[in-house]
Design a protein around this motif. Structure first.
Motif, short mmCIF file in Angstrom:
data_model
loop_
_atom_site.label_atom_id
_atom_site.label_comp_id
_atom_site.label_asym_id
_atom_site.label_seq_id
_atom_site.Cartn_x
_atom_site.Cartn_y
_atom_site.Cartn_z
N VAL A 125 -4.37 16.84 19.60
CA VAL A 125 -3.58 17.40 20.70
C VAL A 125 -2.17 17.76 20.23
CG1 VAL A 125 -2.64 16.95 23.00
CG2 VAL A 125 -4.96 16.26 22.47
N TYR A 126 -1.65 17.03 19.26
CA TYR A 126 -0.38 17.44 18.66
C TYR A 126 -0.50 18.87 18.13
CZ TYR A 126 2.99 18.24 14.95
OH TYR A 126 3.93 18.83 14.13
N ASN A 127 -1.59 19.15 17.44
CA ASN A 127 -1.81 20.50 16.91
C ASN A 127 -1.96 21.51 18.04
OD1 ASN A 127 -1.64 21.23 14.23
ND2 ASN A 127 -3.84 21.57 14.01
N ALA A 128 -2.62 21.11 19.10
CA ALA A 128 -2.81 22.00 20.24
C ALA A 128 -1.47 22.39 20.86
CB ALA A 128 -3.71 21.34 21.28
N HIS A 129 -0.58 21.42 21.01
CA HIS A 129 0.77 21.73 21.51
C HIS A 129 1.47 22.70 20.58
CE1 HIS A 129 0.76 18.97 24.84
NE2 HIS A 129 0.62 17.91 24.07
N ARG A 130 1.32 22.45 19.31
CA ARG A 130 2.01 23.27 18.31
C ARG A 130 1.60 24.74 18.42
NH1 ARG A 130 0.88 22.88 11.86
NH2 ARG A 130 2.34 24.51 11.21
N TRP A 131 0.33 24.99 18.71
CA TRP A 131 -0.18 26.35 18.73
C TRP A 131 -0.36 26.91 20.14
CZ3 TRP A 131 0.69 28.65 14.48
CH2 TRP A 131 0.67 27.94 13.27
N MET A 163 0.83 -1.20 0.00
CA MET A 163 0.00 0.00 0.00
C MET A 163 0.87 1.24 0.00
SD MET A 163 -3.14 -0.86 2.60
CE MET A 163 -2.07 -1.41 3.94
N LYS A 164 0.30 2.30 -0.56
CA LYS A 164 0.97 3.59 -0.56
C LYS A 164 0.10 4.61 0.16
CE LYS A 164 3.40 2.80 -4.95
NZ LYS A 164 3.62 3.28 -6.33
N LEU A 165 0.69 5.32 1.10
CA LEU A 165 -0.03 6.35 1.84
C LEU A 165 0.54 7.70 1.46
CD1 LEU A 165 -2.14 7.11 4.01
CD2 LEU A 165 -0.25 7.06 5.66
N TYR A 166 -0.27 8.50 0.77
CA TYR A 166 0.10 9.89 0.48
C TYR A 166 -0.24 10.71 1.72
CZ TYR A 166 0.63 8.52 -4.40
OH TYR A 166 1.06 7.92 -5.56
N SER A 167 0.79 11.36 2.26
CA SER A 167 0.68 11.92 3.60
C SER A 167 1.50 13.19 3.70
CB SER A 167 1.20 10.86 4.60
OG SER A 167 1.45 11.38 5.88
N TYR A 168 1.11 14.05 4.63
CA TYR A 168 1.94 15.20 4.99
C TYR A 168 2.25 15.07 6.47
CZ TYR A 168 3.41 20.03 5.89
OH TYR A 168 4.12 21.14 6.27
N TRP A 169 3.50 15.32 6.83
CA TRP A 169 3.94 14.98 8.18
C TRP A 169 3.13 15.64 9.27
CZ3 TRP A 169 7.21 18.22 11.54
CH2 TRP A 169 7.45 19.50 11.03
N ARG A 170 2.72 16.90 9.08
CA ARG A 170 1.98 17.62 10.11
C ARG A 170 0.47 17.46 9.99
NH1 ARG A 170 5.15 23.40 10.91
NH2 ARG A 170 6.36 22.76 12.74
N SER A 171 0.01 16.78 9.00
CA SER A 171 -1.42 16.59 8.81
C SER A 171 -2.00 15.70 9.92
CB SER A 171 -1.69 15.95 7.45
OG SER A 171 -2.95 15.33 7.41
N THR A 172 -2.96 16.23 10.66
CA THR A 172 -3.56 15.42 11.72
C THR A 172 -4.39 14.28 11.15
OG1 THR A 172 -5.47 16.91 11.91
CG2 THR A 172 -3.60 17.35 13.34
N THR A 173 -4.98 14.48 9.98
CA THR A 173 -5.75 13.41 9.36
C THR A 173 -4.83 12.28 8.91
OG1 THR A 173 -5.72 14.65 7.28
CG2 THR A 173 -7.66 14.88 8.67
N SER A 174 -3.66 12.63 8.38
CA SER A 174 -2.68 11.61 8.01
C SER A 174 -2.17 10.87 9.25
CB SER A 174 -1.50 12.24 7.28
OG SER A 174 -1.91 12.85 6.07
N TYR A 175 -1.97 11.61 10.34
CA TYR A 175 -1.53 11.03 11.61
C TYR A 175 -2.50 9.93 12.05
CZ TYR A 175 0.32 11.47 16.50
OH TYR A 175 0.87 11.28 17.74
N ARG A 176 -3.81 10.20 11.96
CA ARG A 176 -4.80 9.20 12.34
C ARG A 176 -4.62 7.90 11.55
NH1 ARG A 176 -9.83 13.09 10.86
NH2 ARG A 176 -9.34 14.83 12.26
N VAL A 177 -4.46 8.04 10.24
CA VAL A 177 -4.38 6.85 9.39
C VAL A 177 -3.06 6.12 9.60
CG1 VAL A 177 -4.32 6.03 7.00
CG2 VAL A 177 -6.02 7.73 7.71
N ARG A 178 -1.96 6.86 9.75
CA ARG A 178 -0.69 6.19 10.05
C ARG A 178 -0.80 5.35 11.32
NH1 ARG A 178 1.68 11.53 8.70
NH2 ARG A 178 1.89 11.93 10.94
N ALA A 179 -1.43 5.91 12.34
CA ALA A 179 -1.59 5.19 13.60
C ALA A 179 -2.44 3.94 13.40
CB ALA A 179 -2.20 6.10 14.65
N ALA A 180 -3.52 4.05 12.65
CA ALA A 180 -4.39 2.90 12.41
C ALA A 180 -3.64 1.80 11.65
CB ALA A 180 -5.63 3.33 11.62
N LEU A 181 -2.91 2.18 10.61
CA LEU A 181 -2.14 1.19 9.85
C LEU A 181 -1.11 0.50 10.75
CD1 LEU A 181 -1.58 3.32 6.63
CD2 LEU A 181 -2.77 1.12 6.69
#
Length: 212
Positions: A169-175, A1-19
């Motif tokens: 919460v990652y985003n919350a820390h960031r901001w 499988m290929k996951l098109y992702s951006y490192w800071r994307s919280t939506t990508s983070y969710r899917v990476r964790a699930a995989l």
């Protein structure tokens, strides 16, 4: 499988964790949202929504939208289950996940903030205040939904709500959002990051991470 992702994307983070939790191997293909890589013609053909994540299965099937992708993964690899089968518990988990994915995230994503700045002249400080306000509002709604006693949001194993929570919460820390009023959210974040599979999905661990 290929996951098109951006490192800071919280939506990508969710899917990476699930995989990772399901033990599925995948190749990460970075999509630099800050460089408008999502606007490239070949990527738009793949994902007309011009966002991330996009998951391309081994047979070429293309899946988009993080919650839909995770629902698919739960259907084809049922263990560990991320969306409960029991109807009432399923509704509770989905409600908490949707508080993040449908209430908090859409008003804080990169596209919207860009529009606030370009159309309405918002300064960086005003944009940050906007994001902090809506994250705090969302966390005020999320905190009372969570279990008072369990390790994770609703039990002793992570579910969809946890994956949405830890990414936000990652985003919350960031901001610089003040998390002191949210002890249950903080507890769940710490529990999630204590799991190697979720820790490996963290933005700072991604191949396209900058300044990590």
């Amino acid at each position: 499988m290929k996951l098109y992702s951006y490192w800071r994307s919280t939506t990508s983070y969710r899917v990476r964790a699930a995989l990772n939790l399901k033990g599925l191997a995948y190749e990460t293909i970075p999509v630099d949202l800050t460089a408008d890589a999502q606007q490239a013609e070949d990527y738009v053909r793949l994902n007309p929504g011009k966002g991330v994540p996009t998951l391309v299965l081994d047979d070429g099937t293309v899946l988009t939208q993080s919650l839909a992708i995770i629902d698919y993964l739960d259907a084809v690899v049922p263990s560990p289950r991320l969306i409960p089968e029991e109807p009432a518990q399923r509704a509770r988990v989905l409600a908490a996940a949707h508080t993040v994915a449908l209430d908090i995230h859409p008003v804080n994503n990169l596209r919207l903030i860009g529009q606030l700045k370009s159309r309405y002249g918002a300064t960086p400080e005003q944009a940050r205040d906007w994001m902090d306000h809506w994250m705090t509002e969302g966390f005020n709604a999320l905190e009372p939904q969570l279990s008072d006693t369990s390790t994770f949001s609703f039990g002793e194993a992570p579910d969809l709500a946890d994956l949405c929570l830890v990414a936000q919460v990652y985003n919350a820390h960031r901001w610089g959002v003040d998390l002191s009023p949210f002890p249950k959210i903080t507890r769940v974040e710490q529990a999630c990051l204590g799991l190697p599979e979720i820790a490996a999905a963290h933005p700072d661990q991604q191949p396209d991470a900058i300044g990590s």
